[in-house]
Design a protein around this motif. Structure first.
Motif, PDB file in Angstrom:
ATOM      1  N   VAL A 183      92.395   1.808  92.411  1.00 30.25           N
ATOM      2  CA  VAL A 183      93.303   1.076  93.299  1.00 30.25           C
ATOM      3  C   VAL A 183      93.884  -0.093  92.515  1.00 30.25           C
ATOM      4  N   GLY A 184      95.188  -0.321  92.670  1.00 32.99           N
ATOM      5  CA  GLY A 184      95.835  -1.422  91.973  1.00 32.99           C
ATOM      6  C   GLY A 184      96.296  -1.038  90.579  1.00 32.99           C
ATOM      7  N   GLN A 185      96.963  -1.975  89.904  1.00 27.33           N
ATOM      8  CA  GLN A 185      97.495  -1.757  88.554  1.00 27.33           C
ATOM      9  C   GLN A 185      98.332  -0.480  88.511  1.00 27.33           C
ATOM     10  N   GLY A 186      99.147  -0.264  89.547  1.00 28.92           N
ATOM     11  CA  GLY A 186      99.900   0.980  89.674  1.00 28.92           C
ATOM     12  C   GLY A 186     100.827   1.255  88.508  1.00 28.92           C
ATOM     13  N   ASP A 187     101.504   0.218  87.989  1.00 26.84           N
ATOM     14  CA  ASP A 187     102.426   0.441  86.877  1.00 26.84           C
ATOM     15  C   ASP A 187     101.673   0.840  85.614  1.00 26.84           C
ATOM     16  N   VAL A 188     100.478   0.242  85.403  1.00 23.76           N
ATOM     17  CA  VAL A 188      99.669   0.607  84.238  1.00 23.76           C
ATOM     18  C   VAL A 188      99.202   2.060  84.353  1.00 23.76           C
ATOM     19  N   ILE A 189      98.735   2.432  85.537  1.00 20.24           N
ATOM     20  CA  ILE A 189      98.258   3.799  85.751  1.00 20.24           C
ATOM     21  C   ILE A 189      99.372   4.812  85.524  1.00 20.24           C
ATOM     22  N   GLU A 190     100.574   4.498  86.008  1.00 16.56           N
ATOM     23  CA  GLU A 190     101.692   5.430  85.854  1.00 16.56           C
ATOM     24  C   GLU A 190     102.028   5.643  84.391  1.00 16.56           C
ATOM     25  N   ARG A 191     102.059   4.581  83.597  1.00 16.81           N
ATOM     26  CA  ARG A 191     102.364   4.730  82.177  1.00 16.81           C
ATOM     27  C   ARG A 191     101.259   5.497  81.452  1.00 16.81           C
ATOM     28  N   LEU A 192     100.011   5.254  81.826  1.00 16.37           N
ATOM     29  CA  LEU A 192      98.914   5.971  81.188  1.00 16.37           C
ATOM     30  C   LEU A 192      98.940   7.451  81.546  1.00 16.37           C
ATOM     31  N   ARG A 193      99.297   7.778  82.779  1.00 16.83           N
ATOM     32  CA  ARG A 193      99.395   9.190  83.176  1.00 16.83           C
ATOM     33  C   ARG A 193     100.421   9.927  82.313  1.00 16.83           C
ATOM     34  N   ILE A 194     101.547   9.265  82.067  1.00 20.95           N
ATOM     35  CA  ILE A 194     102.587   9.884  81.240  1.00 20.95           C
ATOM     36  C   ILE A 194     102.058  10.125  79.827  1.00 20.95           C
ATOM     37  N   ALA A 195     101.405   9.110  79.253  1.00 21.01           N
ATOM     38  CA  ALA A 195     100.871   9.250  77.891  1.00 21.01           C
ATOM     39  C   ALA A 195      99.794  10.332  77.825  1.00 21.01           C
ATOM     40  N   ILE A 196      98.930  10.382  78.840  1.00 19.91           N
ATOM     41  CA  ILE A 196      97.861  11.380  78.857  1.00 19.91           C
ATOM     42  C   ILE A 196      98.436  12.792  78.993  1.00 19.91           C
ATOM     43  N   ASP A 197      99.374  12.963  79.907  1.00 21.16           N
ATOM     44  CA  ASP A 197      99.991  14.289  80.094  1.00 21.16           C
ATOM     45  C   ASP A 197     100.681  14.761  78.822  1.00 21.16           C
ATOM     46  N   ALA A 198     101.391  13.852  78.156  1.00 20.45           N
ATOM     47  CA  ALA A 198     102.094  14.224  76.925  1.00 20.45           C
ATOM     48  C   ALA A 198     101.108  14.600  75.824  1.00 20.45           C
ATOM     49  N   ALA A 199     100.029  13.823  75.686  1.00 24.32           N
ATOM     50  CA  ALA A 199      99.038  14.112  74.648  1.00 24.32           C
ATOM     51  C   ALA A 199      98.339  15.439  74.911  1.00 24.32           C
ATOM     52  N   ARG A 200      98.025  15.697  76.167  1.00 24.80           N
ATOM     53  CA  ARG A 200      97.359  16.965  76.505  1.00 24.80           C
ATOM     54  C   ARG A 200      98.278  18.164  76.268  1.00 24.80           C
ATOM     55  N   SER A 201      99.557  17.994  76.578  1.00 19.92           N
ATOM     56  CA  SER A 201     100.487  19.111  76.370  1.00 19.92           C
ATOM     57  C   SER A 201     100.661  19.437  74.887  1.00 19.92           C
ATOM     58  N   ARG A 202     100.508  18.421  74.017  1.00 18.99           N
ATOM     59  CA  ARG A 202     100.625  18.642  72.576  1.00 18.99           C
ATOM     60  C   ARG A 202      99.284  18.961  71.931  1.00 18.99           C
ATOM     61  N   SER A 203      98.197  18.897  72.729  1.00 15.53           N
ATOM     62  CA  SER A 203      96.838  19.102  72.204  1.00 15.53           C
ATOM     63  C   SER A 203      96.537  18.108  71.088  1.00 15.53           C
ATOM     64  N   GLU A 204      96.962  16.851  71.312  1.00 18.95           N
ATOM     65  CA  GLU A 204      96.733  15.781  70.351  1.00 18.95           C
ATOM     66  C   GLU A 204      95.894  14.692  70.997  1.00 18.95           C
ATOM     67  N   PRO A 205      95.229  13.869  70.178  1.00 17.27           N
ATOM     68  CA  PRO A 205      94.502  12.730  70.760  1.00 17.27           C
ATOM     69  C   PRO A 205      95.478  11.706  71.315  1.00 17.27           C
ATOM     70  N   LEU A 206      95.050  10.992  72.309  1.00 18.19           N
ATOM     71  CA  LEU A 206      95.861   9.934  72.893  1.00 18.19           C
ATOM     72  C   LEU A 206      96.033   8.805  71.888  1.00 18.19           C
ATOM     73  N   GLY A 207      97.181   8.138  71.918  1.00 16.87           N
ATOM     74  CA  GLY A 207      97.394   7.002  71.025  1.00 16.87           C
ATOM     75  C   GLY A 207      96.414   5.887  71.311  1.00 16.87           C
ATOM     76  N   HIS A 208      96.151   5.056  70.318  1.00 17.92           N
ATOM     77  CA  HIS A 208      95.225   3.943  70.477  1.00 17.92           C
ATOM     78  C   HIS A 208      95.745   2.980  71.547  1.00 17.92           C
ATOM     79  N   ILE A 209      94.822   2.450  72.359  1.00 19.39           N
ATOM     80  CA  ILE A 209      95.188   1.629  73.520  1.00 19.39           C
ATOM     81  C   ILE A 209      94.469   0.295  73.448  1.00 19.39           C
ATOM     82  N   LEU A 210      95.188  -0.782  73.767  1.00 15.21           N
ATOM     83  CA  LEU A 210      94.596  -2.117  73.858  1.00 15.21           C
ATOM     84  C   LEU A 210      94.820  -2.656  75.264  1.00 15.21           C
ATOM     85  N   PHE A 211      93.728  -2.973  75.954  1.00 21.32           N
ATOM     86  CA  PHE A 211      93.792  -3.617  77.260  1.00 21.32           C
ATOM     87  C   PHE A 211      93.435  -5.086  77.096  1.00 21.32           C
ATOM     88  N   ASP A 212      94.251  -5.946  77.676  1.00 24.47           N
ATOM     89  CA  ASP A 212      93.905  -7.368  77.662  1.00 24.47           C
ATOM     90  C   ASP A 212      94.084  -7.940  79.058  1.00 24.47           C
TER      91      ASP A 212
END
Length: 342
Positions: free
Chosen positions: A40-69
């Motif tokens: 719940v919450g952080q909706g914009d962050v979740i939406e961007r992560l979903r896009i990155a995850i879906d793209a990485a899975r479709s290419r069968s590649e690891p997800l790019g490195h992520i920094l949360f602050d």
């Protein structure tokens, strides 16, 4: 790969008020979401992560490195444990405070599986030598191990399996620029609005099998400083209070009584917060007053006041920091029921 995460943890955590850096407890694990759709919450962050995850899975590649602050308790660790679940891979957990030399980091890097996640909490506490060791690991998936000393020393180039590094920090500015730039995705987590906190409290109350009415969720959420971890801590205390004094049902009156017993007022200020504000208003006439003077008057270290007390008072617009010192605002006087001499 197995969908169940493999957890390994090293190092010790900071000791902060409201338990922002304490080790995970059974309750923490029980209340923490395990899937992104449960968050719940952080909706914009979740939406961007979903896009990155879906793209990485479709290419069968690891997800790019992520920094949360962001401030403690807003979900950095939750994201780090949910993302591997979404990717269908495993995760290793490490603490920046426990990685004091490159040799402490090597076991984590050599044990990574293809596409797996290495999560380093409080990554800003890594020594510079360890930071530099991560450069080639993040970019080239390779580390150089020096064997021997002096003229007999030789370098062993060890290839790593492609992995994702997730870093979490409360002080992104303390990371060196070369390390920050190697994270393809950077997300700042902000404080949660009341409605999101109420939803979190309702969901976690259901997990705890506690009856909480709508008015009670508002009282707990409003006093939780916009932080889910604090909201969970408040909920756990109110649950205990209700089971002991109110037959187990949490109403608005029960929630208020439970909060007042621990000194939490209507804005979420605790006893130490109010002592600071009262000292600034009563002894220093609302300021301006220097931090050291306030600290000596309260017999509390200035670091404690600056790191733990002042941030919420500033965010609540109860005090301001000026060149001449700290000053109480009209809202601060009003909250303590004092007349503003200015």
């Amino acid at each position: 790969m197995a969908r169940e995460a493999i957890y390994q943890q090293s190092g010790d955590d900071d000791d902060h008020r409201d338990d922002p850096g304490a080790p995970q407890t059974i309750q923490d694990t029980r209340l923490r979401p395990s899937q992104m759709q449960e968050m719940v919450g952080q909706g914009d962050v979740i939406e961007r992560l979903r896009i990155a995850i879906d793209a990485a899975r479709s290419r069968s590649e690891p997800l790019g490195h992520i920094l949360f602050d962001g401030p403690p308790g807003l979900g950095k660790t939750t994201f780090a444990t949910v993302i591997p679940h979404e990717m269908g891979t495993s995760v290793q957990l490490a603490s920046g405070a426990g990685l004091k030399a490159p040799k402490d980091l090597i076991p984590y890097l050599t044990n990574v599986e293809a596409g797996s996640v290495l999560f380093i909490d409080e990554i800003h506490r890594l020594p510079r030598t360890v930071e530099e060791y991560l450069y080639t690991a993040m970019e080239d998936y390779r580390i150089d191990i020096v064997l021997g000393e002096g003229v007999n020393a030789r370098t062993l180039n060890l290839e790593l399996k492609p992995f994702t590094l997730i870093g979490a920090t409360t002080r992104a500015g303390m990371l060196s620029a070369p390390l920050r730039d190697r994270f393809q995705i950077r997300e700042h987590l902000s404080y949660y609005p009341i409605d999101d906190l109420r939803e979190i409290i309702l969901r976690n109350a259901a997990k705890l099998k506690v009856k909480v009415d709508e008015a009670a969720t508002h009282e707990i959420a409003f006093r939780s400083r916009g932080t889910p971890r604090i909201a969970n801590n408040r909920l756990l205390w109110v649950r205990d209070f209700a089971q002991s004094r109110a037959g187990g049902k949490v109403t608005a009156r029960v929630a208020v009584e439970a909060m007042e017993m621990t000194g939490i007022d209507s804005l979420g200020l605790d006893k130490q917060d109010r002592s600071y504000l009262d000292t600034l208003i009563r002894i220093f006439d609302g300021g301006p007053a220097g931090l050291e003077a306030i600290a000596h008057t309260l017999n509390i270290s200035s670091d404690t006041l600056e790191d733990e007390v002042e941030p919420f008072l500033l965010r609540s617009e109860l005090i301001v920091r000026t060149r001449r010192g700290r000053m109480a605002t009209s809202k601060g006087f009003e909250h303590l029921g004092r007349a503003n001499p200015r």
